[in-house]
Enzyme design. Structure first.
Site, mmCIF file in Angstrom:
data_model
loop_
_atom_site.group_PDB
_atom_site.id
_atom_site.type_symbol
_atom_site.label_atom_id
_atom_site.label_comp_id
_atom_site.label_asym_id
_atom_site.label_seq_id
_atom_site.Cartn_x
_atom_site.Cartn_y
_atom_site.Cartn_z
ATOM 1 N N LYS A 170 -0.251 -15.268 5.401
ATOM 2 C CA LYS A 170 -1.253 -15.925 4.565
ATOM 3 C C LYS A 170 -1.072 -15.443 3.128
ATOM 4 O O LYS A 170 -1.397 -14.315 2.783
ATOM 5 C CB LYS A 170 -2.677 -15.634 5.024
ATOM 6 C CG LYS A 170 -3.614 -16.691 4.443
ATOM 7 C CD LYS A 170 -5.000 -16.240 4.133
ATOM 8 C CE LYS A 170 -5.184 -15.337 2.975
ATOM 9 N NZ LYS A 170 -5.069 -15.991 1.641
ATOM 10 N N GLY A 223 -3.718 -5.813 -1.006
ATOM 11 C CA GLY A 223 -4.796 -6.397 -1.803
ATOM 12 C C GLY A 223 -5.749 -5.308 -2.239
ATOM 13 O O GLY A 223 -5.368 -4.137 -2.338
ATOM 14 N N SER A 224 -6.990 -5.698 -2.477
ATOM 15 C CA SER A 224 -7.952 -4.748 -3.028
ATOM 16 C C SER A 224 -8.450 -3.785 -1.944
ATOM 17 O O SER A 224 -8.411 -4.093 -0.751
ATOM 18 C CB SER A 224 -9.136 -5.523 -3.603
ATOM 19 O OG SER A 224 -9.733 -6.287 -2.574
ATOM 20 N N THR A 225 -8.963 -2.656 -2.368
ATOM 21 C CA THR A 225 -9.489 -1.656 -1.437
ATOM 22 C C THR A 225 -10.718 -2.200 -0.700
ATOM 23 O O THR A 225 -10.899 -1.944 0.488
ATOM 24 C CB THR A 225 -9.788 -0.357 -2.202
ATOM 25 O OG1 THR A 225 -8.536 0.159 -2.675
ATOM 26 C CG2 THR A 225 -10.449 0.694 -1.325
ATOM 27 N N ILE A 227 -11.429 -5.332 0.228
ATOM 28 C CA ILE A 227 -11.038 -6.231 1.326
ATOM 29 C C ILE A 227 -10.248 -5.444 2.375
ATOM 30 O O ILE A 227 -10.392 -5.669 3.582
ATOM 31 C CB ILE A 227 -10.214 -7.435 0.814
ATOM 32 C CG1 ILE A 227 -10.954 -8.185 -0.304
ATOM 33 C CG2 ILE A 227 -9.878 -8.384 1.964
ATOM 34 C CD1 ILE A 227 -12.155 -8.955 0.126
ATOM 35 N N GLU A 245 -1.880 -1.730 1.791
ATOM 36 C CA GLU A 245 -1.428 -1.358 0.445
ATOM 37 C C GLU A 245 -2.519 -1.818 -0.494
ATOM 38 O O GLU A 245 -2.710 -3.019 -0.696
ATOM 39 C CB GLU A 245 -0.110 -2.074 0.102
ATOM 40 C CG GLU A 245 1.068 -1.665 0.964
ATOM 41 C CD GLU A 245 1.590 -0.273 0.670
ATOM 42 O OE1 GLU A 245 1.090 0.392 -0.262
ATOM 43 O OE2 GLU A 245 2.509 0.148 1.391
ATOM 44 N N CYS A 279 -0.612 -2.839 -8.969
ATOM 45 C CA CYS A 279 -1.302 -1.756 -8.260
ATOM 46 C C CYS A 279 -0.824 -0.395 -8.749
ATOM 47 O O CYS A 279 -1.557 0.580 -8.676
ATOM 48 C CB CYS A 279 -1.088 -1.892 -6.766
ATOM 49 S SG CYS A 279 0.649 -1.999 -6.331
ATOM 50 N N GLU A 380 -10.297 0.335 -11.108
ATOM 51 C CA GLU A 380 -9.010 -0.345 -11.249
ATOM 52 C C GLU A 380 -9.273 -1.636 -12.036
ATOM 53 O O GLU A 380 -9.785 -2.616 -11.497
ATOM 54 C CB GLU A 380 -8.418 -0.691 -9.885
ATOM 55 C CG GLU A 380 -7.065 -1.372 -10.017
ATOM 56 C CD GLU A 380 -6.518 -1.891 -8.695
ATOM 57 O OE1 GLU A 380 -7.264 -2.502 -7.916
ATOM 58 O OE2 GLU A 380 -5.308 -1.698 -8.465
HETATM 59 P P1 NAD Z 1 -7.691 -9.359 -2.675
HETATM 60 O O1 NAD Z 1 -8.082 -8.189 -1.851
HETATM 61 O O2 NAD Z 1 -8.735 -10.153 -3.324
HETATM 62 O O3 NAD Z 1 -6.833 -10.377 -1.784
HETATM 63 C C1 NAD Z 1 -5.650 -10.002 -1.127
HETATM 64 C C2 NAD Z 1 -5.372 -10.972 -0.016
HETATM 65 O O4 NAD Z 1 -6.387 -10.851 0.980
HETATM 66 C C3 NAD Z 1 -5.381 -12.444 -0.435
HETATM 67 O O5 NAD Z 1 -4.404 -13.145 0.300
HETATM 68 C C4 NAD Z 1 -6.778 -12.867 -0.017
HETATM 69 O O6 NAD Z 1 -6.882 -14.261 0.194
HETATM 70 C C5 NAD Z 1 -6.948 -12.096 1.271
HETATM 71 N N1 NAD Z 1 -8.340 -11.910 1.711
HETATM 72 C C6 NAD Z 1 -9.463 -11.950 0.948
HETATM 73 N N2 NAD Z 1 -10.555 -11.758 1.725
HETATM 74 C C7 NAD Z 1 -10.114 -11.568 2.989
HETATM 75 C C8 NAD Z 1 -10.757 -11.305 4.237
HETATM 76 N N3 NAD Z 1 -12.083 -11.208 4.337
HETATM 77 N N4 NAD Z 1 -9.989 -11.160 5.339
HETATM 78 C C9 NAD Z 1 -8.647 -11.241 5.256
HETATM 79 N N5 NAD Z 1 -7.980 -11.496 4.113
HETATM 80 C C10 NAD Z 1 -8.709 -11.656 2.988
HETATM 81 O O7 NAD Z 1 -6.630 -8.801 -3.727
HETATM 82 P P2 NAD Z 1 -5.962 -9.628 -4.918
HETATM 83 O O8 NAD Z 1 -7.015 -9.865 -5.929
HETATM 84 O O9 NAD Z 1 -5.191 -10.771 -4.391
HETATM 85 O O10 NAD Z 1 -4.874 -8.569 -5.426
HETATM 86 C C11 NAD Z 1 -5.190 -7.543 -6.298
HETATM 87 C C12 NAD Z 1 -5.382 -6.237 -5.556
HETATM 88 O O11 NAD Z 1 -4.234 -5.960 -4.745
HETATM 89 C C13 NAD Z 1 -5.496 -5.044 -6.468
HETATM 90 O O12 NAD Z 1 -6.502 -4.187 -5.997
HETATM 91 C C14 NAD Z 1 -4.142 -4.359 -6.346
HETATM 92 O O13 NAD Z 1 -4.137 -2.999 -6.635
HETATM 93 C C15 NAD Z 1 -3.800 -4.626 -4.932
HETATM 94 N N6 NAD Z 1 -2.356 -4.515 -4.741
HETATM 95 C C16 NAD Z 1 -1.857 -3.424 -4.080
HETATM 96 C C17 NAD Z 1 -0.485 -3.277 -3.929
HETATM 97 C C18 NAD Z 1 0.080 -2.102 -3.204
HETATM 98 O O14 NAD Z 1 1.227 -2.186 -2.784
HETATM 99 N N7 NAD Z 1 -0.645 -0.994 -3.045
HETATM 100 C C19 NAD Z 1 0.382 -4.242 -4.430
HETATM 101 C C20 NAD Z 1 -0.160 -5.331 -5.107
HETATM 102 C C21 NAD Z 1 -1.531 -5.460 -5.237
#
Ligand code: NAD
Ligand code: MN
Length: 476
Positions: A170, A223-225, A227, A245, A279, A380
């Site tokens: 996804k 994604g974000s911490t 979520i 991650e 990130c 962040e």
């Molecule tokens: P996000 O958490 O909003 O979304 C990430 C993904 O999760 C998207 O595909 C989103 O549609 C999905 N998602 C959202 N709600 C969900 C749920 N309830 N259940 C399952 N999936 C769900 O993050 P973002 O805004 O897309 O990305 C930015 C964040 O990602 C920042 O916090 C960044 O630090 C982090 N990030 C971390 C790394 C790493 O390797 N540590 C790399 C890139 C980004």
């Protein structure tokens, strides 16, 4: 109109709904993408489950060749993939090209690992032979963010397929396009239909349905911490394997003996790459007091030379942010920093240029006189904003660096090798670089401690997260 990709075919979404993608550089709609829901996820997972046994039986040489062919196809489509990514995210075309190449490198790396990573024979006390098999986990649910869409997709898909798993991916709802292209290329590379499925959709619907699906054995989430915490809770229900991650607020420690010319430039790029939507962004720069004023002055001079421009322009160094909404969120932090009493030394506004007026642009901002407890030093921000903090001693620098709920990456700048190693041991992160701003080498493990994540991606380390060890004993 972009459809879902299930079982090697474009499939219309169960709901019949499509969502608009907005070009962040213009604010205009430029594509429509299927909004996958729980029914679509179920269909994709069922297909991935059905082909699982066949994919597992593909021998290691054939699987290696397929992943290598996919890497070549990605390189053949470098320009079109990079253009798509750049338009979709607003990132400079030059950065997009590097990321597409990184995705190809990643498939090559894991293609090469397939016939080199296996189990062990173990000298147990009992009479007989004990050995382990490294087996696929099964159907993997992979969830990607919007900041490095194709690169992070490859970080997950390549090792998952290499270890014999099937995948439902996804992508982030904002950036599904390169993942859909990648799935088409996988078919052209000979990877059987149904092994890699892509279901774009919202996180709350498609993402959550994927994490909850009983036939999904492993979830890898970037994604974000916030979520990520929720994903881990959902995965606990049936003890799914999870890799997370998550966010970061990484520190860049600059000691007075550092090579300042290099440190200034790298400090800038290790926070401004991808307009700070990274990130690993070293968004807290900690500078030893004797060079603090000079450092801020030189960093400001460097920021003043940045070429902010349209994503597809070859000369552009800083593109736009992912959306106007995200730009406004970052701008709120810039407001907050001033309210908290930090000094906004440079930037933070919208660029003055008619050409950039309608896009999600922001002039990169520098805050000086930042206190470690301020919210701009803790949150962040995920945008082009850097906080520069002074420190007095090595111990104080370590304490400030570790004063964070996150622990992803960081840098240390000093000519003193003993100090570099001492500080590197003391910093609580999963990744560190000394005298550079680098975070990612795909051959080396990558990931965070504390609330920055769980498990590791990249290197050979990730393969452990895409396989189960089966322990077998033969009595003699
Ligand atoms: P996000 O958490 O909003 O979304 C990430 C993904 O999760 C998207 O595909 C989103 O549609 C999905 N998602 C959202 N709600 C969900 C749920 N309830 N259940 C399952 N999936 C769900 O993050 P973002 O805004 O897309 O990305 C930015 C964040 O990602 C920042 O916090 C960044 O630090 C982090 N990030 C971390 C790394 C790493 O390797 N540590 C790399 C890139 C980004
Ligand atoms: Mn988000």
């Amino acid at each position: 109109m972009e459809n879902l990709w299930i079982g090697g075919d474009r499939v219309a979404p169960a709901s019949g709904q499509y969502t608009a993608l907005i070009d962040p550089a213009t604010g205009q709609e430029w594509a429509r993408v299927a909004a996958g829901n729980a029914a679509d996820i179920d269909q994709a997972v069922q297909v991935a489950h059905q082909v699982k046994a066949d994919w597992r039986r593909v021998n290691s040489r054939d699987r290696t060749q397929m992943l290598n062919r996919l890497a070549l196809l990605i390189r053949d489509h470098l320009d079109s993939l990079a253009t798509l990514e750049s338009r979709n995210t607003g990132k400079p075309i030059r950065e997009a090209r590097e990321e597409v190449n990184l995705a190809a490198d990643c498939f090559e790396y894991y293609a090469g690992a397939i016939n080199k990573v296996g189990g062990q024979t173990i000298p147990v006390a009992a009479a007989g032979t004990s050995f382990t098999w490294r087996e696929p986990v099964g159907v993997c649910g992979l969830i990607a963010p919007w900041n490095f869409p194709i690169a992070i997709t490859a970080w997950k898909v390549a090792p998952a397929l290499a270890m014999g798993n099937t995948v439902v991916l996804k992508p982030a709802s904002q950036t599904p396009l390169t993942a859909l292209r990648l799935a088409e290329l996988a078919i052209a590379a000979g990877i059987p239909a149904g092994v890699l499925n892509v279901v774009p959709g919202s996180g709350s619907e498609a993402g959550e349905a994927l994490v909850k699906h009983p036939l999904v054995r492993k979830v890898s989430f970037t994604g974000s911490t916030t979520i990520g915490t929720h994903v881990m809770q959902l995965a606990a229900e049936d003890i799914k394997r999870v890799t997370l991650e998550l966010g970061g607020k990484s520190a860049n420690l600059i000691f007075a003996d550092a090579d300042l010319d290099k440190a200034v430039l790298k400090a800038m790029w290790s926070v401004l790459g991808n307009a700070g939507q990274d990130c690993c962004a070293r968004s807290r720069v900690l500078v030893e007091r004797p060079i603090y004023a000079e450092f801020v002055e030189r960093l400001t001079a460097a920021f003043q030379t940045l070429k902010i421009g349209q994503p597809l322009d070859e000369a552009t160094e800083i593109g736009c942010l992912i959306s106007a909404q995200h730009r406004d969120r970052v701008a709120e932090y810039i407001q907050l920093g001033q309210t908290e009493g930090a000094t906004l030394v440079w930037g933070g506004g919208r660029p003055v240029s008619d050409e950039l007026a309608t896009g999600a642009y922001l002039v990169p901002a520098i805050f000086a006189d930042v206190h470690p407890e301020m919210r701009i030093a803790q949150a962040e921000i995920f945008g082009p904003v850097v906080c520069v903090l002074p420190f007095e001693t090595e111990a104080a620098a370590i304490a400030i660096a570790n004063n964070s709920v996150y622990g992803l990456s960081g840098s240390i700048w000093t000519q003193d090798i003993s100090r570099a190693l001492r500080v590197a041991r003391a910093i609580e992160t999963g990744v560190l670089s000394i005298n550079t701003g680098h975070s990612v080498h795909l051959e080396a493990p990558f990931g965070g401690v504390k609330r920055s994540g769980l498990g590791r991606e990249l290197g050979l380390a990730v393969l452990e997260h895409y396989s189960e060890l089966k322990s077998v004993f033969i009595a003699e």
